[in-house]
Design an enzyme around this catalytic site. Structure first.
Site, PDB file in Angstrom:
ATOM      1  N   TYR A 119      30.716  13.644   7.901  1.00 56.86           N
ATOM      2  CA  TYR A 119      30.537  12.190   7.817  1.00 56.86           C
ATOM      3  C   TYR A 119      31.761  11.519   7.171  1.00 56.86           C
ATOM      4  CZ  TYR A 119      25.605  12.751   9.075  1.00 56.86           C
ATOM      5  OH  TYR A 119      24.433  13.050   9.726  1.00 56.86           O
TER       6      TYR A 119
ATOM      7  N   GLU B  77      22.243  21.419   1.604  1.00 63.20           N
ATOM      8  CA  GLU B  77      22.462  21.014   3.000  1.00 63.20           C
ATOM      9  C   GLU B  77      23.946  20.932   3.249  1.00 63.20           C
ATOM     10  OE1 GLU B  77      20.693  17.357   4.404  1.00 63.20           O
ATOM     11  OE2 GLU B  77      18.783  17.822   3.434  1.00 63.20           O
TER      12      GLU B  77
ATOM     13  N   ASN C  41      23.469  17.923  -1.316  1.00 61.79           N
ATOM     14  CA  ASN C  41      23.648  17.908   0.140  1.00 61.79           C
ATOM     15  C   ASN C  41      25.036  17.342   0.408  1.00 61.79           C
ATOM     16  OD1 ASN C  41      21.004  18.705   0.341  1.00 61.79           O
ATOM     17  ND2 ASN C  41      20.213  16.711   0.986  1.00 61.79           N
TER      18      ASN C  41
ATOM     19  N   TYR D 216      28.377  16.693   3.246  1.00 58.39           N
ATOM     20  CA  TYR D 216      28.893  16.669   4.624  1.00 58.39           C
ATOM     21  C   TYR D 216      30.354  16.231   4.651  1.00 58.39           C
ATOM     22  CZ  TYR D 216      24.006  17.270   5.869  1.00 58.39           C
ATOM     23  OH  TYR D 216      22.737  17.773   5.994  1.00 58.39           O
TER      24      TYR D 216
ATOM     25  N   LYS E 252      22.116  19.470  14.236  1.00 58.74           N
ATOM     26  CA  LYS E 252      22.780  20.380  13.292  1.00 58.74           C
ATOM     27  C   LYS E 252      22.118  21.760  13.231  1.00 58.74           C
ATOM     28  CE  LYS E 252      24.732  16.708  10.453  1.00 58.74           C
ATOM     29  NZ  LYS E 252      23.897  15.557  10.843  1.00 58.74           N
TER      30      LYS E 252
ATOM     31  N   TRP F  15      22.112  23.212   6.930  1.00 57.77           N
ATOM     32  CA  TRP F  15      21.332  22.163   7.587  1.00 57.77           C
ATOM     33  C   TRP F  15      21.677  22.193   9.051  1.00 57.77           C
ATOM     34  CZ3 TRP F  15      17.203  19.821   6.018  1.00 57.77           C
ATOM     35  CH2 TRP F  15      16.712  18.713   6.735  1.00 57.77           C
TER      36      TRP F  15
ATOM     37  N   ASP G 214      15.848  10.561   8.721  1.00 55.06           N
ATOM     38  CA  ASP G 214      16.152  10.662  10.152  1.00 55.06           C
ATOM     39  C   ASP G 214      15.108  11.390  10.986  1.00 55.06           C
ATOM     40  OD1 ASP G 214      16.762  13.284   9.416  1.00 55.06           O
ATOM     41  OD2 ASP G 214      18.663  13.351  10.522  1.00 55.06           O
TER      42      ASP G 214
ATOM     43  N   ASN H 160      14.293  14.453  -2.348  1.00 57.02           N
ATOM     44  CA  ASN H 160      15.528  14.693  -1.614  1.00 57.02           C
ATOM     45  C   ASN H 160      16.329  13.401  -1.559  1.00 57.02           C
ATOM     46  OD1 ASN H 160      17.204  16.355   0.372  1.00 57.02           O
ATOM     47  ND2 ASN H 160      16.802  14.504   1.577  1.00 57.02           N
ATOM     48  N   GLU H 161      17.531  13.447  -2.104  1.00 55.22           N
ATOM     49  CA  GLU H 161      18.480  12.337  -2.051  1.00 55.22           C
ATOM     50  C   GLU H 161      17.932  11.006  -2.539  1.00 55.22           C
ATOM     51  OE1 GLU H 161      20.220  12.243   1.864  1.00 55.22           O
ATOM     52  OE2 GLU H 161      21.419  14.013   1.424  1.00 55.22           O
TER      53      GLU H 161
END
Ligand code: BDP
Length: 626
Positions: A503, A535, A497, A499, A600, A580, A190, A431-432
């Protein structure tokens, strides 16, 4: 085997076409030591105003723009081009940079190198119209020997052609067919794909006869005695050398005897002051090359003596459990984009300290080297991350091989560049990463068993490489929500990470924190490794309030962060929590990114605190006293 060979041939062919046969590829070892100024070495910083020109049709080379660009505009270096021009925000194609400089007469008998600290994404370099070198990759430096191309007593023209096209064969990836990411520019991440010469470009000189090519310092301690192992590599033929470590009342010198260009010594440091966030003790290290007793080169750096390890529940610094309190960040600021902005860096450390943080992750790429020197001095524990964000194991095999190749290069460049910083306690290789066949972490079919195994093996290779290059630090990757968990077998610390409550089950913090709690328990039970949430956070529009916490309000962000921190505090095996993000940052345009920003941050993009920053300050500073 046959396929591998074909891929390799195609790859080599691709490089030749892409870079031109005469362009040398950058050698990672040449960036191992940051250029410094002392009595034997010189640095000429070319930061300032350069000439700049778009090359949309890629005609610059056939029209020989390397002999001087005409009808150019003006650009500041360092700085991202996307922020400096009204018509170039989303432009990611070819551009040309050009500057001129005299080179001091005193450098005549030296090796002369150029170092470009960040040309995102590919760069070709010419000096006085002659091709010098090619580099692929973002946010990592590269260097080339220019000695053969220099003109004396007249200006030397330096031309750098750069582009940052988003493509599935690159890392990070972009423009992936079938991607469900849905943003513009179509990056598979992003943050905004800021492009160009984001960091300084310098020329530097190295002594002709012989110079120090690399210094690797590894530290340990036994009781009150520190141990500094130094591996020194020279280029040329110095007869011998010496190394001196000084600080805290000690001055310890040992001689260096080279065999095949390498010397390896271990120095005992009595009454050692160990490096830690509470006491970021740094020792000065001076390495010298000698010829007939005369010093012919010197390199100066510092070291912090400390060890890093883990047990089942914690990361151990100097054998003692530590808790990582801090943030994921970005190099991002209005007008400079991803450009080096030292006052912003200093302010960020100030604000991180103000909150009571002791750690950060260089999400999602290696930062400007000044960050690591600053972290060494200020006592921050750093997770150093490669640009391996949004990594996928789908696509055709050529793309896969290209991505693996660049991942290996990044790991090598990152470790060569940052290995001597005591602040860096862990390498994060990705990352991810996703094992889905298609892009979009939440979409796309899962791969077949064989394909999954192939992805695992490729990923495991990256871990092995990092461990080989640096056996003294922890290695990890960051797992995505609903991503593969078997890859955690490879890592020293389970980092995720999450959320939940943002999300998923949006707005329902209670359900979200229950999910994270159960998940952490499950992961720890299965892998018996320390865990951290790298995160977690909520988009928050500064100044938006509600009596009852509601998504996007400052109150909601505080409650979300509080709930996750409370879960962590109840589990002895959680070794760190990174919020994050430290500050709001610019993104590609997407429906989930209001105004083209990820909101964020606990600070706004111009570094004003939201309520959450005050909340962390009171919580983390209180914890430090307990
Ligand atoms: C995570 C990514 C991070 C994003 C964040 C978010 O690692 O780069 O900015 O999500 O959605 O998955 O805010």
């Amino acid at each position: 085997m046959k396929l591998k060979l074909i891929i390799a041939c195609v790859l080599v062919g691709w490089q030749v076409v892409a870079s031109g046969a005469e362009f040398a590829n950058a050698k990672p070892k040449d960036i191992a030591l940051k250029p410094i100024q002392n009595s034997y070495r010189n640095v000429l910083d070319l930061s300032g105003i350069w000439k700049f020109k778009k090359d949309e049709k890629n005609i610059g080379e056939s029209e020989k723009w390397y002999n001087g660009i005409t009808k150019s505009r003006t650009i500041a270096v360092p700085g991202s081009w996307n922020e400096q021009f009204t018509d170039m925000r989303d432009y990611l194609d070819w551009v040309w940079y050009e500057t001129e400089t005299y080179i001091p007469e005193a450098w005549k008998n030296e090796h002369i190198y150029i170092r470009v600290d960040d040309a995102t994404y590919t760069a070709k370099v010419w000096v006085n119209g002659e091709p010098v070198g090619y580099h692929e990759g973002c946010h990592v430096p590269f260097a080339f020997d220019l000695s053969a191309h220099i003109k004396w007593n007249q200006p030397n023209r330096i031309s750098i052609k750069v582009e940052n096209k988003l493509s599935p064969g690159r890392v990070p990836t972009g423009n992936v067919p079938g991607s469900s990411f849905g943003n513009f520019p179509n990056a598979n991440y992003d943050f905004f794909p800021y492009s160009g010469l984001n960091r300084p470009v310098v020329l530097y000189s190295l002594p002709k006869q012989a110079y120090i090519h690399d210094v690797t310092l590894r530290t340990d301690f036994e009781g009150s005695t520190g141990k500094v192992n130094a591996i020194v590599e020279q280029k040329g033929k110095a007869q011998s050398g010496k190394i001196t470590i000084s600080g805290y009342g000690e001055k310890l010198t040992q001689s260096l005897q080279f065999s095949n260009g390498t010397a390896n010594v271990t120095i005992d440091v009595p009454n050692v002051q160990l490096w830690s966030p509470e006491n970021p003790a740094l020792y000065d290290v001076k390495v010298e090359l000698l010829d007939n007793g005369k010093v012919i080169d010197e390199y100066d750096l510092h070291t912090g003596i400390r060890t890093v390890s883990t047990n089942e529940n914690s990361i151990l610094l100097n054998g003692k459990p530590v808790f990582l309190k801090g943030f994921g960040k970005h190099e991002d600021f209005p007008l400079v984009g991803r450009g080096t902005a030292l006052p912003v860096m200093v302010k960020d450390f100030e604000l991180m300290k103000w909150t009571g943080a002791n750690s950060f992750r260089t999400t999602h790429y290696p930062y400007d080297e000044e960050f690591y020197d600053m972290a060494d001095r200020e006592g921050f524990m750093v997770i150093g991350e490669t640009p391996g964000v949004g990594l996928i194991f789908g696509g055709d095999s050529l793309e896969l091989e290209q991505r693996q190749e660049i991942c290996r290069q990044y790991i090598t460049e990152l470790i060569y560049r940052d290995k001597n910083h005591p602040s860096v306690i862990m390498w994060c290789v990705a990352n991810e990463p996703s094992d889905k066949a298609k892009l979009g972490t939440f979409g796309g079919p899962r791969k077949t068993k064989e394909e999954k195994q192939k992805a695992y093996d490729a990923f495991a290779e990256n871990f092995t490489l990092a461990k080989e290059l640096d056996p003294t630090r922890l290695v990890m990757y960051v797992g995505v929500m609903m991503g593969p968990t078997d890859w955690f077998e490879l890592t020293d610390v389970i980092a995720i990470n999450r959320y939940w409550g943002w999300y998923t089950t949006p707005g329902d913090i209670e359900t979200g924190s229950d999910v994270i709690s159960t998940e952490l328990d499950r992961l720890h039970r299965k892998f018996k490794k320390p865990c951290m949430v790298t995160e977690f956070g909520a988009d928050t529009y500064a100044g938006m309030h509600a009596v009852q916490p509601e998504m996007f309000t400052e109150e909601f962000q505080v409650e979300f962060i509080k709930a996750y921190l409370d879960v962590a505090a109840s589990k002895p095996f959680v070794t760190g929590m990174h919020i994050w993000n430290f500050a709001d940052f610019k993104t590609s345009q997407a429906v989930m990114r209001f105004g083209g920003y990820n909101l964020k941050g606990v600070f706004t993009r111009d570094r004003k605190p939201k309520m959450a920053a005050h909340y962390l300050r009171s919580r983390w500073n209180k914890e430090a006293k307990e």
